[in-house]
Design a protein around this motif. Structure first.
Motif, mmCIF file in Angstrom:
data_model
loop_
_atom_site.group_PDB
_atom_site.id
_atom_site.type_symbol
_atom_site.label_atom_id
_atom_site.label_comp_id
_atom_site.label_asym_id
_atom_site.label_seq_id
_atom_site.Cartn_x
_atom_site.Cartn_y
_atom_site.Cartn_z
ATOM 1 N N ARG A 110 0.725 -0.895 -0.188
ATOM 2 C CA ARG A 110 0.001 0.301 0.213
ATOM 3 C C ARG A 110 1.471 1.067 0.103
ATOM 4 O O ARG A 110 0.585 2.152 0.532
ATOM 5 C CB ARG A 110 -0.975 0.236 0.668
ATOM 6 C CG ARG A 110 -2.032 -1.260 1.325
ATOM 7 C CD ARG A 110 -3.313 -1.213 0.728
ATOM 8 N NE ARG A 110 -4.209 -2.066 0.475
ATOM 9 C CZ ARG A 110 -4.529 -2.246 -0.411
ATOM 10 N NH1 ARG A 110 -3.300 -2.312 -1.373
ATOM 11 N NH2 ARG A 110 -5.506 -3.950 -0.748
ATOM 12 N N GLU A 111 1.872 1.241 -0.524
ATOM 13 C CA GLU A 111 2.345 2.558 -1.117
ATOM 14 C C GLU A 111 2.093 3.412 -1.771
ATOM 15 O O GLU A 111 0.607 3.355 -2.610
ATOM 16 C CB GLU A 111 3.536 2.251 -2.005
ATOM 17 C CG GLU A 111 5.143 0.566 -1.342
ATOM 18 C CD GLU A 111 4.300 -0.728 -1.611
ATOM 19 O OE1 GLU A 111 4.928 -1.100 -1.238
ATOM 20 O OE2 GLU A 111 3.496 -0.489 -2.618
ATOM 21 N N GLY A 135 8.603 4.561 5.211
ATOM 22 C CA GLY A 135 8.849 5.745 6.009
ATOM 23 C C GLY A 135 9.350 6.266 5.026
ATOM 24 O O GLY A 135 9.980 7.661 5.791
ATOM 25 N N GLU A 152 4.116 14.490 2.088
ATOM 26 C CA GLU A 152 5.411 13.371 3.236
ATOM 27 C C GLU A 152 4.260 12.183 3.200
ATOM 28 O O GLU A 152 3.238 11.790 3.192
ATOM 29 C CB GLU A 152 3.447 14.479 4.506
ATOM 30 C CG GLU A 152 4.329 14.167 6.275
ATOM 31 C CD GLU A 152 4.753 12.197 6.257
ATOM 32 O OE1 GLU A 152 5.377 12.650 6.172
ATOM 33 O OE2 GLU A 152 3.807 11.743 6.401
ATOM 34 N N GLU A 153 5.921 11.859 3.247
ATOM 35 C CA GLU A 153 6.135 9.997 2.746
ATOM 36 C C GLU A 153 6.682 9.635 3.704
ATOM 37 O O GLU A 153 6.407 8.338 3.512
ATOM 38 C CB GLU A 153 7.059 10.355 1.243
ATOM 39 C CG GLU A 153 6.915 10.816 0.167
ATOM 40 C CD GLU A 153 6.107 10.182 -0.980
ATOM 41 O OE1 GLU A 153 5.064 8.974 -0.369
ATOM 42 O OE2 GLU A 153 6.230 10.343 -1.938
ATOM 43 N N GLY A 154 6.343 9.773 4.844
ATOM 44 C CA GLY A 154 6.645 9.018 5.883
ATOM 45 C C GLY A 154 5.474 8.057 6.023
ATOM 46 O O GLY A 154 5.518 7.207 6.756
ATOM 47 N N GLY A 155 4.663 7.837 6.168
ATOM 48 C CA GLY A 155 3.888 7.021 6.017
ATOM 49 C C GLY A 155 3.170 5.721 5.007
ATOM 50 O O GLY A 155 2.173 4.803 5.265
ATOM 51 N N ASN A 156 4.413 5.795 3.866
ATOM 52 C CA ASN A 156 4.424 4.457 3.294
ATOM 53 C C ASN A 156 4.834 3.328 4.210
ATOM 54 O O ASN A 156 5.833 4.104 5.097
ATOM 55 C CB ASN A 156 5.969 4.936 2.257
ATOM 56 C CG ASN A 156 5.230 5.814 0.830
ATOM 57 O OD1 ASN A 156 4.150 5.668 0.792
ATOM 58 N ND2 ASN A 156 6.096 6.887 0.591
ATOM 59 N N THR A 171 0.246 9.081 0.447
ATOM 60 C CA THR A 171 0.696 9.465 1.216
ATOM 61 C C THR A 171 0.243 11.319 0.848
ATOM 62 O O THR A 171 -0.165 11.953 -0.117
ATOM 63 C CB THR A 171 1.766 9.862 1.851
ATOM 64 O OG1 THR A 171 2.739 10.004 0.318
ATOM 65 C CG2 THR A 171 2.360 8.202 1.757
#
Length: 131
Positions: free
Chosen positions: A74-75, A106, A99-103, A78
């Protein structure tokens, strides 16, 4: 099968097919870029509403062969966040950041890894309950 995309060297312009797992241009070693022969058909856009979030929602716009199934954790999906203080500091009316920290990793690198594992034909196992 005729592909909808090809690979082009970012430096020397050499074009190659999509077979195999190329990483860089065999002639000069520069990164390869995806070049689409045409935009996806108009009906592909209507599918976006039906699909869950994440990068593979946009599969018709990504370098995916017809027979390939995405391998994903689930990349993507974000948020884009406004940063008004930074915008003001630099004299900009508006500035946003992704904000890519939700990948899962991270990092923005999760998207590229998902595409690479998909092209390699890899499999991701579901986590066990005790993990």
């Amino acid at each position: 099968m005729s592909e909808r995309w090809s690979l082009e060297c970012s430096e020397c312009g050499a074009v190659r097919g999509v077979e195999g797992l190329p990483g860089v241009c065999p002639a000069c070693g520069a990164p390869l870029l995806v070049r689409h022969a045409a935009l996806p058909p108009p009906e592909a856009r209507s599918l976006l509403r039906e699909r869950r979030g994440g990068m593979w929602r946009w599969r018709e716009w990504l370098p995916l062969r017809d027979a390939e199934q995405p391998v994903t954790l689930r990349e993507g999906g974000t948020p884009i966040l406004p940063v008004p203080q930074v915008a003001r500091r630099h004299g900009l009316a508006r500035l946003v950041v992704k904000e890519e920290g939700g990948n899962p990793t991270g990092s923005f690198k999760a998207r590229g890894l998902s595409a690479a594992v998909t092209r390699a034909g890899g499999r991701v196992m579901a986590p066990r309950e005790e993990d």
